[in-house]
Write an enzyme that holds these catalytic residues in place. Sequence first.
Site, PDB file in Angstrom:
ATOM      1  N   HIS A 200      24.170   6.120  14.361  1.00  0.00           N
ATOM      2  CA  HIS A 200      22.843   6.525  14.927  1.00  0.00           C
ATOM      3  C   HIS A 200      22.983   8.068  15.504  1.00  0.00           C
ATOM      4  CE1 HIS A 200      21.869   2.325  14.580  1.00  0.00           C
ATOM      5  NE2 HIS A 200      20.647   2.911  14.004  1.00  0.00           N
ATOM      6  N   GLU A 442      18.833  -6.858   6.517  1.00  0.00           N
ATOM      7  CA  GLU A 442      19.918  -6.342   6.922  1.00  0.00           C
ATOM      8  C   GLU A 442      21.108  -7.038   6.972  1.00  0.00           C
ATOM      9  OE1 GLU A 442      19.103  -3.480  10.142  1.00  0.00           O
ATOM     10  OE2 GLU A 442      18.013  -4.879  11.253  1.00  0.00           O
ATOM     11  N   ASP A 466      22.967  -1.539   7.848  1.00  0.00           N
ATOM     12  CA  ASP A 466      23.679  -2.676   8.357  1.00  0.00           C
ATOM     13  C   ASP A 466      24.071  -3.623   7.186  1.00  0.00           C
ATOM     14  OD1 ASP A 466      23.811  -2.316  11.027  1.00  0.00           O
ATOM     15  OD2 ASP A 466      22.122  -2.522  11.410  1.00  0.00           O
ATOM     16  N   CYS A 513      14.714   1.220   4.225  1.00  0.00           N
ATOM     17  CA  CYS A 513      14.647   2.222   5.234  1.00  0.00           C
ATOM     18  C   CYS A 513      15.872   2.802   5.523  1.00  0.00           C
ATOM     19  CB  CYS A 513      13.629   1.709   6.373  1.00  0.00           C
ATOM     20  SG  CYS A 513      14.389   0.015   7.105  1.00  0.00           S
TER      21      CYS A 513
HETATM   22  C1  PEP Z   1      19.570  -0.171   8.731  1.00  0.00           C
HETATM   23  O1  PEP Z   1      20.500  -0.779   9.232  1.00  0.00           O
HETATM   24  O2  PEP Z   1      19.650   0.423   7.460  1.00  0.00           O
HETATM   25  C2  PEP Z   1      18.509   0.465   9.615  1.00  0.00           C
HETATM   26  C3  PEP Z   1      17.684   1.282   8.969  1.00  0.00           C
HETATM   27  O3  PEP Z   1      18.500   0.402  10.753  1.00  0.00           O
HETATM   28  P1  PEP Z   1      19.564   1.119  11.840  1.00  0.00           P
HETATM   29  O4  PEP Z   1      20.118   2.356  11.107  1.00  0.00           O
HETATM   30  O5  PEP Z   1      18.683   1.511  12.977  1.00  0.00           O
HETATM   31  O6  PEP Z   1      20.628   0.210  12.216  1.00  0.00           O
HETATM   32 MG    MG Z   2      19.909  -1.664  11.387  1.00  0.00          MG
END
Ligand code: PEP
Ligand code: MG
Length: 588
Positions: A200, A442, A466, A513
């Site tokens: 992140h 995910e 994920d 996403c």
């Molecule tokens: C993902 O896991 O692809 C997602 C969009 O959520 P994050 O990256 O916030 O875990």
């Molecule tokens: Mg995620």
Amino acid sequence: MSKAAASSTEIRLHGTGVSPGIARGTVFVYRTDDAVTPSRAIGEADIPGEIARFEAALLATRAQILELQQRIAESTGAKDASIFDAHLLVVEDRTLIDEVLRRLAADKMNVEHIFQAVAGRYAKTLSEIDDPYLRERALDIHDVTRRIIHNLMGTEARDLAGVTTPHILIAHNLAPSDTAQLNRALVLGFGTDIGSRTSHTAIMARSLNIPAIVGLHDASSQLATGDHVLLDGYNGLLVVNPSDQTLWEYGELEIKKTVVEEKLSELRETASTTRDGRHVILSANIELPEDMELVQQSGAEGVGLYRTEFFYLNKTGLPTEDEQYAAYRRVAEAAAPHSVIIRTLDLGGDKFMSALHMPEELNPFLGWRAIRFCLERVDIFKTQLRAILRASAVGNVKMMYPMISGVEELRRANLILEECRAELRAEGLTFSDSMEVGAMIEIPSAAIAADILAKEVQFFSIGTNDLIQYSIAVDRLNEHIAHLYEPTHPAIIRLIRMTVEAAHAHGLWVGVCGEMAGDIVLTPLLLGLGIDELSAGAGSVPRVKRAVQSLDDTACRQLIEDIRNLDCAADIFAKCDAVARAHYPELL
Ligand code: PEP
Ligand code: MG
């Protein structure tokens, strides 16, 4: 100045570029580790001198905290600055001070040694008491202890909020909560020793538009504050003492990149439609309401993932319903007439809120997080759901749950949502009855059971970051196994295909996403698999739009036929790359 910089020859450090762009400037090395305190015996006659040093350090610490508090109050508001009230109490804590003086007389050791031992014991005792207030005091003591020891030793306590000149930030690691605090006006770029593309922190760097490199090995110990560097976020290169030749070459590169960026910015008002007329919704991911400015400039069709947990980090307490409503409303209004998909709280994994005191876990990515946490802390969950529902009355708001592993979670979450609707109705507060609710896919179990989940929601959004880590069992934060993190692994493609087929069979639309959505080599693959929406970081949106506009839907479908019998990730990637190069070589 570091040894590397003192030699004045150019030195190149290699890592992984995670946020594009070039920055040059002076380094600020951010160290979170505790100072190593010396220990030495003292005589009776030294005691008054040690007490005087201690008192001076307490006064200096107090002055520094007051100054920091003032600065934060001016930049982010009085509420965020109030965290320092508790720090000021520590500087005046009589129990702590008296114990230091007593031990000083009894043990006859230098005062920083005594103070660290006493404060450490004090914080440990408080942290072991089952009381959230006292555990929080333990954290305050830890922070203030660092500061006091630095003052006793005449070294500088490093504090991100305390740097006031433009710099390139170098650290061993940055937590997402550190990154969320970065001031874009001052941080020209950053580099960390460890980290990965889908952490992140890296995602946040892209959202903030800050050039960044991770995986620089030991850059934080090789470099010193004040060194001159050039940071190349495209290629993951950090150049210490850049030569005139290097500076010239990068000057040329920047000119070329500016021309490409300018051309891409002309696409802002155009549609993300393939040459043969298939429209794919192209939206943007955000972490904070302030990110909307870049989203608007990017030409995205709304927000496909609003990671709301960033609103909870770096706060002394939980945000209220009204505070959340104001933030969601602001985003919905900025996205209008397009929609914003608000993801409910996804705390845990690599995102923690200190005020919540979530227990430390051995495997936090597999632990008590996201929807699992919300279904137990229904109080926190309901506050957010009510705020989201209220925002749906003023904008085009959709909502989705993270980390869904099976249908029971989805049903329980929907029941709580229904309770919130009933409460709001009874209170006479308005919301949209037709707000779409979705599930993130995910976790492999969710993809495999997508046909079951499809009956409970209106859309799916595939979180590939994920999904890849759980399917291939490869920690998304671990740079040592980053080569195993393969989006084109046949298993990942099968899971995406299963999700799309289940969604379409039930009349649902499906988006992606995760970071795969912003990778233009993979755009033909995702389109070929039938994805209806792509949501990428705002910085990637123009390039993805150009890629979509250059592709034919038929070529993408053909790609899926061509890879059907391929059995390894590298071969599938090569086929995707060939299609991408045939359609938009200039972008690659
Ligand atoms: C993902 O896991 O692809 C997602 C969009 O959520 P994050 O990256 O916030 O875990
Ligand atoms: Mg995620």
